[in-house]
Design a protein around this motif. Structure first.
Motif, mmCIF file in Angstrom:
data_model
loop_
_atom_site.group_PDB
_atom_site.id
_atom_site.type_symbol
_atom_site.label_atom_id
_atom_site.label_comp_id
_atom_site.label_asym_id
_atom_site.label_seq_id
_atom_site.Cartn_x
_atom_site.Cartn_y
_atom_site.Cartn_z
ATOM 1 N N MET A 181 -7.265 12.051 -113.034
ATOM 2 C CA MET A 181 -7.674 12.784 -114.223
ATOM 3 C C MET A 181 -7.887 11.840 -115.403
ATOM 4 O O MET A 181 -8.842 11.991 -116.174
ATOM 5 N N TYR A 182 -7.037 10.823 -115.531
ATOM 6 C CA TYR A 182 -7.200 9.871 -116.629
ATOM 7 C C TYR A 182 -8.450 9.017 -116.428
ATOM 8 O O TYR A 182 -9.269 8.857 -117.342
ATOM 9 N N TYR A 184 -11.089 9.584 -114.571
ATOM 10 C CA TYR A 184 -12.310 10.389 -114.641
ATOM 11 C C TYR A 184 -12.663 10.699 -116.094
ATOM 12 O O TYR A 184 -13.855 10.725 -116.458
ATOM 13 N N ARG A 185 -11.653 10.931 -116.903
ATOM 14 C CA ARG A 185 -11.914 11.183 -118.333
ATOM 15 C C ARG A 185 -12.505 9.948 -118.999
ATOM 16 O O ARG A 185 -13.442 10.057 -119.801
ATOM 17 N N TYR A 188 -16.144 9.728 -117.547
ATOM 18 C CA TYR A 188 -17.071 10.813 -117.895
ATOM 19 C C TYR A 188 -17.178 10.997 -119.410
ATOM 20 O O TYR A 188 -18.289 11.112 -119.939
ATOM 21 N N SER A 189 -16.050 11.021 -120.108
ATOM 22 C CA SER A 189 -16.075 11.310 -121.548
ATOM 23 C C SER A 189 -16.633 10.136 -122.347
ATOM 24 O O SER A 189 -17.402 10.330 -123.295
ATOM 25 N N VAL A 343 -4.265 12.383 -124.016
ATOM 26 C CA VAL A 343 -5.354 13.262 -124.431
ATOM 27 C C VAL A 343 -5.204 13.673 -125.880
ATOM 28 O O VAL A 343 -6.171 13.651 -126.658
#
Length: 447
Positions: A181-182, A184-185, A188-189, A343
C-alpha cells in the motif's frame, strides 16, 4: 492495480498447487528432522516448503514480465533480475540446510553473498533521507554495507520468528500488505516509476505467503523451513531497499511552503526508513532479545532455545492458535499504524487509534492471567476452561469391593526393577503409558 492483483493471484495459485507435491517429495527425501526440545509440534512434519514458494515467486515474476504495464519494470530496471539471482542463491542454501543441517556461520556467509549478488546487479541503497539534514548520498562502500546489513537482519528476524504453525508466513504477509500500500501510493500518487519494482516485490511476496498459509496453518502439514523463511525475508528486504535507496525524495517536490508544512510533507520520505523497521519490529525485537539472552548466559548467539516471544505466549497460557493471532495483531498494528501516520501525520485520531488498539492488545495478551470462573449454576453453559476445577475420585470396581480376598497375589507383589522382561522405574510401561515422543525418536522418525 489489476495487473498487480493478477500477479499476486498467479503467485498464490502456483505456490498453493505445488505445496502438496513438495510435501510428498520432502517425505520421500527424508527432510523431516527429529523433534527437538524447543519445538512446539509433536508430530514429525516435513519441511522444504520453500521450494513451492520459490517457484511461485518465479511464476509471478514471469507473468508480470508478460503484462503490458508491468513489463516496463523489467525493461527500465534490473532490480527484478537482481532479486531473482539473490533469491535463487539463498533458496538453494535453505534447501541444503533443511536436508543436511548446515552450520549457522555458513548460512550467515551465504546470506551475505546473496545480498552482495543483488548489490552487484544494482539493487542497493544509493542515498538516505535523514531528518534535519535532507538527502544524503552514500558512497559505494557505504551503500553496500548498509544493504548487506539490512538483508541479513531481515532474513534472520523472519527466520527467528518461524516457530509456530503459520506464524512467519502470516506476519510477513501482513507486512507485505502494508508495504504494498505504501509503495503503490508512492508510485501512483507521486508518479514515481522507481517505486514500481518495490510494489511488484510486495505483491509477489503476498502471493507466496497466501498460497502457502493453507498448508501451514495449525496443525501444519508442511513447514517452510529455512528455504522458505530466508527466501521471504530476502524478498521483504529487497522491497525495502528498492523503495528506500532508489526513490529520490527530491522528485516528490515536497520542499514547498512553510517550514511546518514541509516537515509534515516530508513524512512520506522518512517513512521508508521507519516502515521496514516497523514491519519487522516484532521479529527484530525477538532477534535482539535472543542475542542478549544467549550471550548473557555465555552461549552462542546462534544457539537455539525456548525463549522466543511465541514460546513465552504459550507459557503464559495461550493456545497455539491464539498465540499466532496475537502476533498477527501486533504486527498489523505496528505496520499499518506506521502506514497511516505516513498518509496523514497531522491527524491525532491515528495516534489515539493506535493507543486504543495497543490497550486492547495488552488485555488480550494478559487474558490467561485473568481467566474468569463461572459460578456453579452456569458451568454447563460455558466452555470447559471457564469451569471450576474439581478433584476427580476414581471409584474401585464393585466386584473388587465385594470380594477383596479374590485378588491375585501377583498384583500385590512389587516387581523389582531388574526383573527380566519388565521395565524398571525409568521404563515407560512400569509407571504408565509410553511417551509418544520417545516412541517417535526410537522409531527413527524426524521432524
Amino acid at each position: 492495480m489489476r495487473e498487480y492483483l493478477l500477479t499476486l493471484c498467479i503467485t498464490a495459485a502456483v505456490t498453493y498447487l505445488l505445496t502438496g507435491p513438495v510435501r510428498k517429495f520432502a517425505i520421500v527425501a527424508g527432510a523431516m528432522p527429529e523433534i527437538r526440545a524447543r519445538d512446539v509440534h509433536r508430530e514429525p512434519t516435513p519441511r522444504l516448503g520453500g521450494i513451492a514458494m520459490f517457484f511461485g515467486m518465479c511464476a509471478g515474476l514471469l507473468a508480470a514480465d508478460h503484462l503490458t504495464n508491468l513489463n516496463e519494470v523489467f525493461e527500465k530496471s534490473n532490480e527484478p533480475r537482481a532479486l531473482l539471482s539473490g533469491a535463487a542463491l539463498i533458496w538453494l542454501i535453505g534447501v541444503l540446510d533443511d536436508k543436511f543441517e548446515i552450520d549457522a556461520l555458513i548460512k550467515l556467509g551465504g546470506q551475505m553473498i546473496a545480498a552482495g549478488v543483488m548489490v552487484v546487479q544494482g539493487l542497493t541503497i544509493l542515498w538516505l533521507p535523514v531528518p534535519g539534514v535532507g538527502t544524503v548520498a552514500l558512497t559505494q562502500w557505504q551503500g553496500t554495507l548498509l544493504t548487506v546489513a539490512l538483508v541479513v537482519i531481515t532474513i534472520n528476524a523472519v527466520n527467528f520468528v518461524d516457530g509456530l504453525d503459520g506464524l512467519a508466513a502470516g506476519m510477513v504477509c501482513i507486512a507485505a500488505a502494508a508495504f504494498f500500500m505504501y509503495a503503490y501510493r508512492v508510485w501512483y500518487s507521486y508518479g514515481i516509476e522507481a517505486a514500481a519494482p518495490a510494489t511488484l516485490f510486495a505483491a509477489v511476496l503476498m502471493g507466496m505467503c497466501l498460497g502457502f498459509l493453507p498448508h501451514n496453518m495449525h496443525p501444519a502439514r508442511i513447514f517452510m523451513g529455512d528455504s522458505g523463511s530466508m527466501l521471504i525475508g530476502l524478498v521483504l528486504a529487497a522491497g525495502a531497499i528498492s523503495v528506500t535507496g532508489q526513490v529520490d525524495p527530491d522528485v516528490m517536490n515536497l520542499f514547498a511552503g512553510s517550514e511546518r508544512n514541509t516537515v509534515h510533507q516530508m513524512v512520506p520520505v522518512y517513512i521508508p526508513l521507519l516502515l521496514p523497521l516497523s514491519i519487522i519490529a516484532i521479529p527484530a525485537a525477538d532477534l535482539i532479545l535472543a542475542i542478549v539472552r544467549r550471550t548473557w548466559r555465555g552461549q552462542s548467539p546462534f544457539a537455539a532455545d525456548r525463549g522466543h516471544l511465541h514460546h513465552r505466549l504459550l507459557e503464559i497460557g495461550h493456545s497455539h492458535s491464539r498465540a499466532v493471532l496475537i502476533m498477527y495483531f501486533w504486527s498489523a498494528l505496528i505496520a499499518f499504524g506506521a502506514l497511516g501516520y505516513s498518509v496523514n501525520s497531522a491527524s491525532m485520531w491515528i495516534v489515539l487509534g493506535v493507543v486504543a488498539l495497543s490497550a486492547i492488545g495488552l488485555v488480550l495478551l494478559l487474558l490467561p492471567r485473568f481467566t474468569p470462573r463461572a459460578p456453579a449454576w452456569a458451568e454447563r453453559f460455558v466452555p470447559p476452561r471457564y469451569r471450576r476445577r474439581r478433584r476427580r475420585v476414581i471409584a474401585e470396581p464393585a466386584a473388587r469391593r465385594a470380594h477383596p480376598a479374590d485378588e491375585d497375589e501377583t498384583e500385590r507383589t512389587p516387581v523389582a526393577a531388574g526383573t527380566p522382561g519388565v521395565s524398571g522405574v525409568n521404563g515407560a510401561t512400569a509407571i504408565g503409558p509410553r511417551s509418544r515422543l520417545h516412541d517417535r525418536r526410537k522409531a527413527g522418525t524426524s521432524r
